[in-house]
Design an enzyme around this catalytic site. Structure first.
Site, PDB file in Angstrom:
ATOM      1  N   ARG A   1      -9.610 -11.453   1.729  1.00  0.00           N
ATOM      2  CA  ARG A   1     -10.939 -13.303   0.557  1.00  0.00           C
ATOM      3  C   ARG A   1      -9.589 -14.879   0.720  1.00  0.00           C
ATOM      4  NH1 ARG A   1     -11.194  -9.899  -4.677  1.00  0.00           N
ATOM      5  NH2 ARG A   1     -10.594  -7.799  -2.696  1.00  0.00           N
TER       6      ARG A   1
ATOM      7  N   LYS B   1       0.924  -0.998   0.179  1.00  0.00           N
ATOM      8  CA  LYS B   1      -0.326   0.088  -0.261  1.00  0.00           C
ATOM      9  C   LYS B   1       1.179   1.354   0.204  1.00  0.00           C
ATOM     10  CE  LYS B   1      -3.390  -2.230   2.453  1.00  0.00           C
ATOM     11  NZ  LYS B   1      -5.010  -1.866   1.828  1.00  0.00           N
TER      12      LYS B   1
HETATM   13  N1  BES Z   1      -7.813  -3.931   3.994  1.00  0.00           N
HETATM   14  C1  BES Z   1      -8.132  -3.919   3.271  1.00  0.00           C
HETATM   15  C2  BES Z   1      -9.610  -2.825   2.608  1.00  0.00           C
HETATM   16  C3  BES Z   1      -9.774  -1.891   3.504  1.00  0.00           C
HETATM   17  C4  BES Z   1      -9.747   0.088   2.654  1.00  0.00           C
HETATM   18  C5  BES Z   1     -10.371  -1.595   5.009  1.00  0.00           C
HETATM   19  C6  BES Z   1      -9.669   0.087   3.576  1.00  0.00           C
HETATM   20  C7  BES Z   1     -10.681  -0.934   5.645  1.00  0.00           C
HETATM   21  C8  BES Z   1     -10.068   1.046   4.724  1.00  0.00           C
HETATM   22  C9  BES Z   1      -8.225  -4.913   2.081  1.00  0.00           C
HETATM   23  O1  BES Z   1      -7.603  -6.115   2.162  1.00  0.00           O
HETATM   24  C10 BES Z   1      -7.865  -4.009   0.673  1.00  0.00           C
HETATM   25  O2  BES Z   1      -6.401  -3.627   0.405  1.00  0.00           O
HETATM   26  N2  BES Z   1      -8.449  -4.432  -0.466  1.00  0.00           N
HETATM   27  C11 BES Z   1      -8.267  -3.990  -1.908  1.00  0.00           C
HETATM   28  C12 BES Z   1      -8.649  -4.986  -2.226  1.00  0.00           C
HETATM   29  C13 BES Z   1      -8.220  -4.718  -4.212  1.00  0.00           C
HETATM   30  C14 BES Z   1      -6.960  -4.524  -4.498  1.00  0.00           C
HETATM   31  C15 BES Z   1      -9.209  -6.074  -4.969  1.00  0.00           C
HETATM   32  C16 BES Z   1      -9.319  -2.813  -1.574  1.00  0.00           C
HETATM   33  O3  BES Z   1     -10.219  -2.802  -1.542  1.00  0.00           O
HETATM   34  O4  BES Z   1      -8.255  -1.626  -2.393  1.00  0.00           O
HETATM   35 ZN    ZN Z   2      -6.030  -5.879   2.078  1.00  0.00          ZN
END
Ligand code: BES
Ligand code: ZN
Ligand code: ZN
Length: 473
Positions: free
Chosen positions: A329, A254
């Site tokens: 997931r 991230k």
């Molecule tokens: N933990 C994050 C989602 C999240 C975002 C939680 C903001 C709380 C606040 C999750 O694991 C994630 O990073 N999801 C990605 C998925 C994508 C790579 C398909 C996302 O939502 O960007």
């Molecule tokens: Zn994530």
């Protein structure tokens, strides 16, 4: 916070909240003519909440609109309660009495709930602690003992979930999270079993193990069970919580600082599941519930799983892992497949799963989807309204499955640029085979500014929703 039923507290001496639909000369509460005049003026000026600062105590008059629909009225009262708690703490008061002249017994409960939830603090790591003084709420009136006791349990459980979410990963890794569940089980009376890495490996939970590969800390898989003798359901309800104790995104790192700062919250689903187990066990509800939490941090270290990897999941199916930030997931797929062995009545998962869910509806609600029948779904939605932890149901059409097809495996863990919350849900449903509701709490789980009685940081979202659902069903 202790919420206590006390019908004879001294309305002349105690800090006092008067919930009323109209205000008359309240000599009964020890208000002088001048004070009463002041209150009347404030009402004329359309103030809904009025404070009288007497020499030794605070008196609040909260005007309640009886014509407003019950859940809206309750939510207003929770918010007022939260505001009043802040004023009482500012004035270093330790207790307050609530007296309701309104027609509804639940009004004082809602006000007390907002006070107790708004009184929450996470000050564990402050060396100089300024602790809120407010510690006791007295309730006067028609409320029954059971509802007071349930309210105490409810607010205690929410604060417990918030504490877990607010703990940073350097003090709460997967093992510590499981330990905390064990403590909660002992305190409330439910069974907790924790699978360690060896057991998880033996069970071939490939999804959970793949996410854990970049981490120094081992994963855990926690099974909680509350099974009272008088359980009404033959088949258990299963709750599954995403327990990513920290999400760096893994090798699909991230960008820092903006999106990683709050990623200790990525176990908010797990916290909600543990706290709900605590609440239903402590309240001795007659329902058989199982809680499952796969837990690990998601880091880019060591032998971290790499985009392109093909992972064999617990159920034997294969996943082409194309983005290590879609790790939730992977661990939930294993837990959902594991849940099959219980032949569940219904499985509900809670997960901070996608930024897409947060982008779509923000902090005001929970994104929901699933294959459970309408009656069941509506019951959960109703609990959403009762608790103001509302559900926004997304479509769950199978056409979305096109977006998670892989060239070389059964599925990929990444959808396209659109419908990100839904493709995540469609991925998960492939591991089910029972009635299922998926709750994406990425929006409301962790706040950067307070929202009424939800503080900055972990909110404990999901606990009140599920406790209400199990209480009513
Ligand atoms: N933990 C994050 C989602 C999240 C975002 C939680 C903001 C709380 C606040 C999750 O694991 C994630 O990073 N999801 C990605 C998925 C994508 C790579 C398909 C996302 O939502 O960007
Ligand atoms: Zn994530
Ligand atoms: Zn995550």
């Amino acid at each position: 916070m202790a919420i206590v039923k006390k019908s004879n507290f001294d309305e002349l001496k105690e800090n006092l909240v008067i919930l009323t639909t109209e205000f008359k000369n309240r000599k009964k509460y020890g208000l002088s003519n001048n004070e009463t005049e002041y209150i009347k003026q404030q009402i004329k000026a359309e103030k809904k909440s009025i404070t009288v600062n007497q020499l030794k105590r605070l008196v609040f008059v909260v005007l309640v609109d009886n014509k407003v629909e019950q859940n809206k009225r309750k939510e207003k009262l929770r918010k007022s309660g939260c505001t009043l708690a802040a004023i009482l703490n500012d004035a270093k008061k330790t207790s307050v009495g609530i007296t309701a002249e309104t027609a509804h017994a639940e009004d004082s409960l809602a006000c007390a709930e907002g006070m107790a939830l708004g009184n929450y603090q996470f000050i564990l790591y402050k060396t100089k602690k300024t602790k809120n003084t407010l510690a006791t709420i007295l309730i006067n009136g028609k409320v029954n003992d059971a509802s007071i006791s349930e309210l105490n349990i409810n607010t205690e459980a929410v604060c417990m979930a918030r504490d877990l979410v607010n703990e940073p990963v350097n003090s709460l890794n997967a093992t510590e999270l499981s330990n905390r569940f064990k403590k909660m089980g002992t305190a409330a009376g439910f069974k907790v079993e924790v699978y360690n890495k060896a057991k998880i490996t033996q069970l071939k939970m490939g999804g959970l193990l793949s996410v854990n590969k970049g981490s120094v800390d081992p994963p855990t898989f926690t099974i909680m069970e509350y099974k009272p003798k008088n359980a009404k359901n033959k088949k258990p309800y299963v709750l599954v919580g995403k327990g990513v104790t920290y999400d760096t995104g893994g090798l699909s790192l991230k960008p820092t600082p903006s999106s990683m700062d709050m990623m200790k919250c990525d176990m908010a689903g797990a916290a909600a599941v543990g706290a709900t187990m605590f609440a239903i066990a402590k309240a001795k509800l007659n329902v058989h519930v199982i809680g499952l939490v796969p837990a690990t941090d998601n880091r880019p270290g060591f032998n971290a799983f790499a985009p392109g990897d093909v992972i064999k999941m617990f159920d034997g199916s294969t996943v082409e892992m194309l983005n290590s930030d879609a790790e939730g997931r992977m661990i939930l797929g294993d837990a959902l497949a594991f849940a099959k062995k219980y032949k569940p009545e219904l499985v509900i998962d809670l997960a901070t799963l996608t930024g897409a869910a947060a982008a779509a509806i923000g902090i005001q609600g929970i994104v929901s989807m699933g294959n459970a029948d309408e009656k069941t779904t509506n019951k959960l939605k109703q609990s959403g309204h009762n608790t103001h932890e509302r559900l926004a149901e997304f479509p769950f059409w199978e056409e979305y499955d096109e977006l998670i097809k892989s060239d070389i495996a059964d599925m990929k863990n990444l959808g396209g640029p659109q419908a990100g919350a839904i493709t995540a849900g469609r991925f998960l449903v492939k591991f089910t085979g029972y009635p299922y509701i998926h709750l994406d709490i990425a929006g409301p789980a962790f706040l950067t500014a307070p929202n009424g009685y939800q503080p900055k940081g972990g909110t404990g979202i999901g606990v009140r929703l599920l406790f209400d659902f199990f209480k009513n069903n």
